[in-house]
Motif scaffolding. Structure first.
Motif, PDB file in Angstrom:
ATOM      1  N   TYR A 188     -53.674  28.482  14.434  1.00  0.00           N
ATOM      2  CA  TYR A 188     -53.367  29.246  13.115  1.00  0.00           C
ATOM      3  C   TYR A 188     -52.420  30.146  13.409  1.00  0.00           C
ATOM      4  N   ARG A 189     -51.402  30.021  12.711  1.00  0.00           N
ATOM      5  CA  ARG A 189     -50.096  30.733  13.206  1.00  0.00           C
ATOM      6  C   ARG A 189     -50.161  32.074  12.750  1.00  0.00           C
ATOM      7  N   LEU A 190     -49.717  33.040  13.538  1.00  0.00           N
ATOM      8  CA  LEU A 190     -49.770  34.409  13.053  1.00  0.00           C
ATOM      9  C   LEU A 190     -48.539  35.191  12.696  1.00  0.00           C
ATOM     10  N   GLY A 191     -47.136  34.082  12.748  1.00  0.00           N
ATOM     11  CA  GLY A 191     -45.881  34.819  12.521  1.00  0.00           C
ATOM     12  C   GLY A 191     -45.614  35.560  13.419  1.00  0.00           C
ATOM     13  N   GLN A 192     -45.747  35.453  14.658  1.00  0.00           N
ATOM     14  CA  GLN A 192     -45.097  35.963  15.671  1.00  0.00           C
ATOM     15  C   GLN A 192     -44.757  35.141  16.914  1.00  0.00           C
ATOM     16  N   TYR A 193     -43.640  35.476  17.645  1.00  0.00           N
ATOM     17  CA  TYR A 193     -43.186  34.777  18.887  1.00  0.00           C
ATOM     18  C   TYR A 193     -42.625  35.788  19.714  1.00  0.00           C
ATOM     19  N   SER A 194     -43.266  35.628  21.069  1.00  0.00           N
ATOM     20  CA  SER A 194     -42.790  36.542  21.990  1.00  0.00           C
ATOM     21  C   SER A 194     -42.167  36.280  23.399  1.00  0.00           C
ATOM     22  N   ALA A 195     -41.454  37.116  23.821  1.00  0.00           N
ATOM     23  CA  ALA A 195     -40.999  36.750  25.252  1.00  0.00           C
ATOM     24  C   ALA A 195     -41.511  37.796  26.211  1.00  0.00           C
ATOM     25  N   GLN A 196     -41.990  37.403  27.591  1.00  0.00           N
ATOM     26  CA  GLN A 196     -42.828  38.112  28.195  1.00  0.00           C
ATOM     27  C   GLN A 196     -42.088  38.121  29.699  1.00  0.00           C
TER      28      GLN A 196
END
Length: 425
Positions: A188-196
């Motif tokens: 269920y996609r939440l509309g955020q992508y992250s680089a850590q």
């Protein structure tokens, strides 16, 4: 009736897998447990996670809470800042495990927590860790066994129970449950992508507070301390228009680090704050990880003699604040239910799902509007958000925090939900 010596396979050695192995060994001391890890050695990297709500007393029962305290990140709270670094809202640690703040009383790096669970189980005689190995096939047999094939070193074997504890993109889930009715891998996609990533600490700008900075277009910097003299960075891009992520979604599947980082560099152009530093250090970091922020939603986590636990079954997403807690709670309940019905594995697994789902349903409840509400698209939205956080940081707002804790486990007490008592370690 004596307890049968169950042969159990766990795929995944992060947090849920070793935690499950710990409790299986305590509750079913005759069982044989194999824990698989696809990496060639324990994966002890990662960003900050924490213990909250129901997971705290479970880890205390394991006798490991003091070890967690010794490894906390030393973070003393979270600050929301503007582009010039000026603090607009400060949320210190609460000092109260029953009403935790944005920084947990048990804030710890994922690798340190996984290492504590691994250390507590690796030398137990009936637990075997196998690294550099993955499952290639899982087939239910008529003799109530599960036939499993492997890619590298292990021969084909039969197990009484197979558990997938292999994360949000679980291979076990795909092999047993397919890609889901919408062919979306149950995400269920939440509309955020992250680089850590991890970068060198800069004493001139880095403090013992986590620093949260929003820029327009849904861009987020989150910079956090650790106890090793380095700084952990989280760059997030949020948008309800999912088409914005078509390119990075493709790059995520291809696994091209350089192209992924180029996408983030372009997205954060002109964002202010510590943009140049973060992008520069991201490219040099030895510890870089990129992911889509999503939840795993499934109608069932069990099938025959196979079950999923932790993120593989019900990832609540990092923004829930209780991803690790849900994994720990689920592992405890799964081991407990297997110990109650070792002669009827399908019933035990069904009971695990019935019981654990009571907590998971709470864990997957996000604050309304998250993550878009906390990552505005416009400069006006960022200003309004910062003003709201300023109000929320005032002492009178603590009462609201206790009300919120009744609804969101991340801010709730250790008694927000209590599992059955299966015994102690």
């Amino acid at each position: 009736m004596s307890t049968p010596p169950l042969n159990i396979l766990i795929s995944g050695s992060g947090i849920a897998g070793p935690c499950l192995a710990f409790w299986l060994e305590k509750f079913l001391p005759t069982c044989q447990i194999t824990v698989l890890e696809r990496a060639p050695e324990p994966r002890l990297g990662g960003q900050a996670v924490d213990l909250r709500s129901t997971s705290v007393p479970i880890v205390a029962k394991m006798g490991l809470l003091e070890k967690v305290k010794e490894k906390t990140t030393t973070e003393v709270g979270m600050q929301f800042v503007y582009a010039d670094g000026e603090t607009r809202a400060t949320f210190p640690v609460s000092g109260n495990v029953e009403q935790q703040s944005m920084t947990s009383e048990y804030e710890i790096l994922r690798g340190d927590l996984a290492g504590i669970f691994y250390g507590a189980t690796k030398d137990l005689p009936n637990i075997q860790y196998v690294f550099d190995e993955i499952v290639t096939g899982i087939e239910e047999q008529e003799n109530d066994k599960v036939k499993v094939t492997f890619k590298n070193k292990l021969p084909t074997a039969e197990y009484d129970v197979v558990i997938g504890a292999d994360g949000m993109m679980s291979r076990t889930r795909r092999l047993v449950f397919g890609h889901g009715p919408k062919n979306d891998d149950y995400l269920y996609r939440l509309g955020q992508y992250s680089a850590q990533f991890t970068m060198p600490r800069d004493p001139a700008v880095d403090t013992q507070y986590a620093q949260w900075y929003n820029a327009p277009k849904g861009r987020l910097f989150l910079i956090r301390p650790d106890q090793y003299g380095t700084t952990h960075a989280y760059l997030g891009v949020t948008d309800s228009n999912l088409s914005r992520f078509d390119e990075i979604d493709k790059l995520l599947k291809e696994g091209s680090r350089e192209k992924q980082q180029a996408w983030f560099e372009k997205e954060f152009e002109g964002a202010g704050f510590q943009t140049e530093r973060c992008i520069r250090e991201m490219k040099k970091s030895d510890e870089y990880y990129m992911q889509q922020i999503a939840q795993v939603k499934m109608d069932t986590w069990v099938k025959g003699h196979v079950a999923l636990v932790g993120d593989a079954a019900y990832c609540p997403s990092p923004i829930s604040g209780v991803g690790s807690s849900a994994a720990i709670v689920g592992a405890y309940v799964l081991a407990g239910e297997l110990s109650r019905s070792p002669h009827d594995i399908p019933s035990a697994l069904a009971n695990y799902e019935r019981v654990a789902r009571q907590y998971v349903n709470k864990a997957q409840k996000l604050i309304p509007g998250a993550p878009q509400l906390a990552n505005p698209q416009t400069a006006v939205g960022v200003t309004v958000f910062n003003k709201v956080m300023g109000v929320m940081s005032h002492p009178f707002a603590l009462k609201f925090g206790s009300v919120l804790g009744n609804w969101v486990p991340a801010f709730g007490s250790t008694k927000i939900w209590s599992p059955p008592d299966y015994g102690s370690a």
